[in-house]
Design a protein around this motif. Structure first.
Motif, PDB file in Angstrom:
ATOM      1  N   TRP A 177       0.818  -1.212   0.000  1.00  0.00           N
ATOM      2  CA  TRP A 177       0.000   0.000   0.000  1.00  0.00           C
ATOM      3  C   TRP A 177       0.863   1.278   0.000  1.00  0.00           C
ATOM      4  O   TRP A 177       0.324   2.383   0.026  1.00  0.00           O
ATOM      5  N   ILE A 178       2.195   1.124  -0.050  1.00  0.00           N
ATOM      6  CA  ILE A 178       3.078   2.291  -0.010  1.00  0.00           C
ATOM      7  C   ILE A 178       4.072   2.307  -1.167  1.00  0.00           C
ATOM      8  O   ILE A 178       4.293   3.344  -1.792  1.00  0.00           O
ATOM      9  N   ASP A 179       4.705   1.194  -1.477  1.00  0.00           N
ATOM     10  CA  ASP A 179       5.750   1.177  -2.489  1.00  0.00           C
ATOM     11  C   ASP A 179       5.182   1.587  -3.847  1.00  0.00           C
ATOM     12  O   ASP A 179       4.082   1.159  -4.229  1.00  0.00           O
ATOM     13  N   PRO A 180       5.916   2.434  -4.616  1.00  0.00           N
ATOM     14  CA  PRO A 180       5.392   2.873  -5.926  1.00  0.00           C
ATOM     15  C   PRO A 180       5.305   1.759  -6.965  1.00  0.00           C
ATOM     16  O   PRO A 180       4.575   1.892  -7.950  1.00  0.00           O
ATOM     17  N   ASP A 181       6.041   0.675  -6.771  1.00  0.00           N
ATOM     18  CA  ASP A 181       5.910  -0.517  -7.626  1.00  0.00           C
ATOM     19  C   ASP A 181       5.475  -1.675  -6.734  1.00  0.00           C
ATOM     20  O   ASP A 181       6.260  -2.576  -6.435  1.00  0.00           O
ATOM     21  N   PRO A 182       4.236  -1.659  -6.290  1.00  0.00           N
ATOM     22  CA  PRO A 182       3.819  -2.550  -5.211  1.00  0.00           C
ATOM     23  C   PRO A 182       3.798  -4.013  -5.598  1.00  0.00           C
ATOM     24  O   PRO A 182       3.342  -4.368  -6.688  1.00  0.00           O
ATOM     25  N   PRO A 183       4.280  -4.866  -4.712  1.00  0.00           N
ATOM     26  CA  PRO A 183       4.152  -6.301  -4.942  1.00  0.00           C
ATOM     27  C   PRO A 183       2.722  -6.750  -4.653  1.00  0.00           C
ATOM     28  O   PRO A 183       1.930  -6.018  -4.047  1.00  0.00           O
ATOM     29  N   GLU A 184       2.417  -7.935  -5.077  1.00  0.00           N
ATOM     30  CA  GLU A 184       1.116  -8.512  -4.744  1.00  0.00           C
ATOM     31  C   GLU A 184       1.040  -8.751  -3.238  1.00  0.00           C
ATOM     32  O   GLU A 184       2.009  -9.189  -2.610  1.00  0.00           O
ATOM     33  N   LEU A 185      -0.105  -8.450  -2.671  1.00  0.00           N
ATOM     34  CA  LEU A 185      -0.323  -8.744  -1.259  1.00  0.00           C
ATOM     35  C   LEU A 185      -0.736 -10.204  -1.126  1.00  0.00           C
ATOM     36  O   LEU A 185      -1.755 -10.624  -1.686  1.00  0.00           O
ATOM     37  N   THR A 186       0.065 -10.969  -0.417  1.00  0.00           N
ATOM     38  CA  THR A 186      -0.233 -12.386  -0.246  1.00  0.00           C
ATOM     39  C   THR A 186      -0.316 -12.729   1.243  1.00  0.00           C
ATOM     40  O   THR A 186       0.316 -12.070   2.079  1.00  0.00           O
ATOM     41  N   ALA A 187      -1.082 -13.748   1.542  1.00  0.00           N
ATOM     42  CA  ALA A 187      -1.175 -14.213   2.925  1.00  0.00           C
ATOM     43  C   ALA A 187       0.191 -14.641   3.440  1.00  0.00           C
ATOM     44  O   ALA A 187       0.537 -14.388   4.601  1.00  0.00           O
ATOM     45  N   GLU A 188       0.984 -15.260   2.575  1.00  0.00           N
ATOM     46  CA  GLU A 188       2.301 -15.758   3.002  1.00  0.00           C
ATOM     47  C   GLU A 188       3.210 -14.605   3.421  1.00  0.00           C
ATOM     48  O   GLU A 188       3.908 -14.698   4.441  1.00  0.00           O
ATOM     49  N   SER A 189       3.222 -13.487   2.658  1.00  0.00           N
ATOM     50  CA  SER A 189       4.099 -12.376   3.011  1.00  0.00           C
ATOM     51  C   SER A 189       3.663 -11.708   4.307  1.00  0.00           C
ATOM     52  O   SER A 189       4.494 -11.336   5.143  1.00  0.00           O
ATOM     53  N   VAL A 190       2.367 -11.569   4.502  1.00  0.00           N
ATOM     54  CA  VAL A 190       1.861 -10.960   5.737  1.00  0.00           C
ATOM     55  C   VAL A 190       2.136 -11.872   6.929  1.00  0.00           C
ATOM     56  O   VAL A 190       2.523 -11.414   8.009  1.00  0.00           O
ATOM     57  N   GLU A 191       1.936 -13.161   6.746  1.00  0.00           N
ATOM     58  CA  GLU A 191       2.208 -14.102   7.840  1.00  0.00           C
ATOM     59  C   GLU A 191       3.681 -14.107   8.219  1.00  0.00           C
ATOM     60  O   GLU A 191       4.036 -14.187   9.409  1.00  0.00           O
ATOM     61  N   ALA A 192       4.574 -13.991   7.216  1.00  0.00           N
ATOM     62  CA  ALA A 192       6.009 -13.959   7.502  1.00  0.00           C
ATOM     63  C   ALA A 192       6.365 -12.706   8.290  1.00  0.00           C
ATOM     64  O   ALA A 192       7.158 -12.757   9.246  1.00  0.00           O
ATOM     65  N   LEU A 193       5.804 -11.552   7.901  1.00  0.00           N
ATOM     66  CA  LEU A 193       6.068 -10.324   8.648  1.00  0.00           C
ATOM     67  C   LEU A 193       5.495 -10.413  10.056  1.00  0.00           C
ATOM     68  O   LEU A 193       6.146 -10.004  11.030  1.00  0.00           O
ATOM     69  N   THR A 194       4.291 -10.944  10.174  1.00  0.00           N
ATOM     70  CA  THR A 194       3.675 -11.069  11.496  1.00  0.00           C
ATOM     71  C   THR A 194       4.540 -11.908  12.426  1.00  0.00           C
ATOM     72  O   THR A 194       4.764 -11.543  13.595  1.00  0.00           O
ATOM     73  N   LYS A 195       5.059 -13.014  11.950  1.00  0.00           N
ATOM     74  CA  LYS A 195       5.937 -13.853  12.771  1.00  0.00           C
ATOM     75  C   LYS A 195       7.206 -13.101  13.150  1.00  0.00           C
ATOM     76  O   LYS A 195       7.659 -13.145  14.299  1.00  0.00           O
ATOM     77  N   GLN A 196       7.796 -12.390  12.182  1.00  0.00           N
ATOM     78  CA  GLN A 196       9.022 -11.646  12.463  1.00  0.00           C
ATOM     79  C   GLN A 196       8.773 -10.585  13.540  1.00  0.00           C
ATOM     80  O   GLN A 196       9.591 -10.405  14.453  1.00  0.00           O
ATOM     81  N   LEU A 197       7.645  -9.906  13.441  1.00  0.00           N
ATOM     82  CA  LEU A 197       7.313  -8.901  14.443  1.00  0.00           C
ATOM     83  C   LEU A 197       7.032  -9.534  15.800  1.00  0.00           C
ATOM     84  O   LEU A 197       7.444  -9.016  16.846  1.00  0.00           O
ATOM     85  N   ARG A 198       6.332 -10.659  15.805  1.00  0.00           N
ATOM     86  CA  ARG A 198       6.039 -11.334  17.077  1.00  0.00           C
ATOM     87  C   ARG A 198       7.326 -11.756  17.775  1.00  0.00           C
ATOM     88  O   ARG A 198       7.461 -11.634  19.002  1.00  0.00           O
ATOM     89  N   ASP A 199       8.306 -12.215  16.981  1.00  0.00           N
ATOM     90  CA  ASP A 199       9.571 -12.663  17.555  1.00  0.00           C
ATOM     91  C   ASP A 199      10.380 -11.526  18.166  1.00  0.00           C
ATOM     92  O   ASP A 199      11.287 -11.771  18.973  1.00  0.00           O
ATOM     93  N   LEU A 200      10.067 -10.284  17.792  1.00  0.00           N
ATOM     94  CA  LEU A 200      10.787  -9.137  18.361  1.00  0.00           C
ATOM     95  C   LEU A 200      10.354  -8.829  19.798  1.00  0.00           C
ATOM     96  O   LEU A 200      11.029  -8.073  20.494  1.00  0.00           O
ATOM     97  N   ARG A 201       9.222  -9.395  20.220  1.00  0.00           N
ATOM     98  CA  ARG A 201       8.711  -9.164  21.582  1.00  0.00           C
ATOM     99  C   ARG A 201       8.581  -7.665  21.872  1.00  0.00           C
ATOM    100  O   ARG A 201       9.092  -7.141  22.858  1.00  0.00           O
ATOM    101  N   LEU A 202       7.876  -6.982  21.012  1.00  0.00           N
ATOM    102  CA  LEU A 202       7.742  -5.532  21.100  1.00  0.00           C
ATOM    103  C   LEU A 202       6.809  -5.116  22.225  1.00  0.00           C
ATOM    104  O   LEU A 202       5.805  -5.778  22.510  1.00  0.00           O
TER     105      LEU A 202
END
Length: 349
Positions: free
Chosen positions: A61-86
């Motif tokens: 929703w930001i990059d001027p040449d946006p990639p396809e939004l996929t469940a796999e990419s969002v799930e990977a980011l969600t896991k990475q963020l969860r692992d940061l223990r923010l």
């Protein structure tokens, strides 16, 4: 003091550099700062004082040449963020962007407190819905979010863009300090003068007695060679972003359109002749915190269109005369600010 905090700025180099004061305020009041950057801004994120860790994700929703939004990419980011223990997150966006898509992902990752600037109703997505009145410079706008969240800059920090040192020695590329840098390109075509006009700037500066250095990316080598025209040192594709910061830091002045290197010049304290197309407001996006002379017709028909390609035949807003550039460089020649590079303890010096 907060524990582990994420600051997100998913845009390009200039946007990330202007987030620097906000990041330093967060770093002053937390134990660990992660910066979530897009692929176009990662190198700038690694230059920011106060950042302990950088992670990268390309937001559709930001990059001027946006990639396809996929469940796999969002799930990977969600896991990475969860692992940061923010413990908290601040989402930085431009006025025309929404923090809410990323807030959804952060909630899915279990982040307990989230702040962002939002005109849209956030429901339960944001704990802090910050609003900004007027049209402040982007660096101030981002810093205001940190302050609304309870973070303050360390004593003596003036809230200006800065980079982390030490910077490399680039004299083998440029010769001794005191040259003028001309950055030929912009990430958005509507924001850069024609190649012929830029070459005229270089010719006029050289004839006025300046040593001129041309900068640009590897993909801009054809352009940098053209504008150098045998009269200037061509560094097209010869530097990474940290090396470019060093080149800019040793310049007498930098001539550049509204693009990342103009903000990088400001972040190292070098005056800027800003060749500014009014497709976005200069009040928000002109180089911040250094002596700057703005050239270009700020009332041209393209004003505030956010056009990526010039919508007006002939690109009249940047029909700048070479003599204007030479005069601006002469005016700024004695205005070089202190170099804003983070010292060994992380403070801005």
């Amino acid at each position: 003091m907060s524990g582990r905090v994420l600051v997100a700025r998913l845009d390009s180099v200039g946007d990330v550099l202007l987030a620097g004061p906000c990041v330093r305020a967060v770093a002053e009041g937390s134990e660990h700062v992660t910066l979530l950057a897009g692929p176009r801004g990662r190198a700038a994120a690694q230059l920011l004082p106060g950042v302990d860790e950088v992670i990268e994700w390309c937001a559709p929703w930001i990059d001027p040449d946006p990639p396809e939004l996929t469940a796999e990419s969002v799930e990977a980011l969600t896991k990475q963020l969860r692992d940061l223990r923010l413990d908290a997150a601040l989402i930085l966006t431009s006025f025309h962007q929404s923090p809410l898509p990323l807030a959804v992902v952060l909630r899915m990752a279990g982040v307990p407190w989230i702040g962002g600037i939002s005109e849209d109703y956030p429901g339960s997505l944001l704990d802090l819905r910050h609003r900004v009145a007027g049209d402040p410079p982007e660096a101030q706008r981002a810093l205001s979010l940190a302050r609304a969240a309870g973070y303050e800059l360390p004593e003596g920090d003036r809230g200006l863009p800065a980079v982390r040192g030490p910077l490399p020695d680039t004299r083998e590329l440029t010769g001794p300090p005191g040259y003028v840098v001309v950055h030929a390109a912009a990430s958005v075509p509507a924001r850069q003068p024609t190649a012929e006009r830029t070459r005229a700037f270089v010719r006029a500066l050289a004839e006025a007695g300046h040593r001129v250095v041309i900068t640009g990316s590897a993909g801009e080598r054809e352009l940098t060679a053209f504008v150098a025209d045998g009269r200037a040192t061509d560094l097209g594709g010869a530097t990474d972003l940290r090396e470019l910061a060093a080149v800019l830091a040793s310049a007498r002045a930098v001539v550049a359109p509204n693009t990342g290197p103009a903000h990088l010049a400001a972040a190292v304290g070098t005056p800027v002749v800003s060749l500014f197309a009014p497709v976005v407001p200069s009040a928000r996006w002109a180089p911040y915190g250094v002596a700057t002379i703005l050239l270009g017709d700020q009332e041209a028909p393209c004003k505030d269109t956010r056009a990526r390609r010039c919508p007006v035949e002939g690109h009249p807003c940047l029909a700048i005369e070479a003599t204007e550039v030479v005069d601006a460089v002469a005016t700024l020649g004695n205005a070089h600010d202190d170099r804003r590079v983070a010292g060994p303890t992380g403070g801005v010096s």
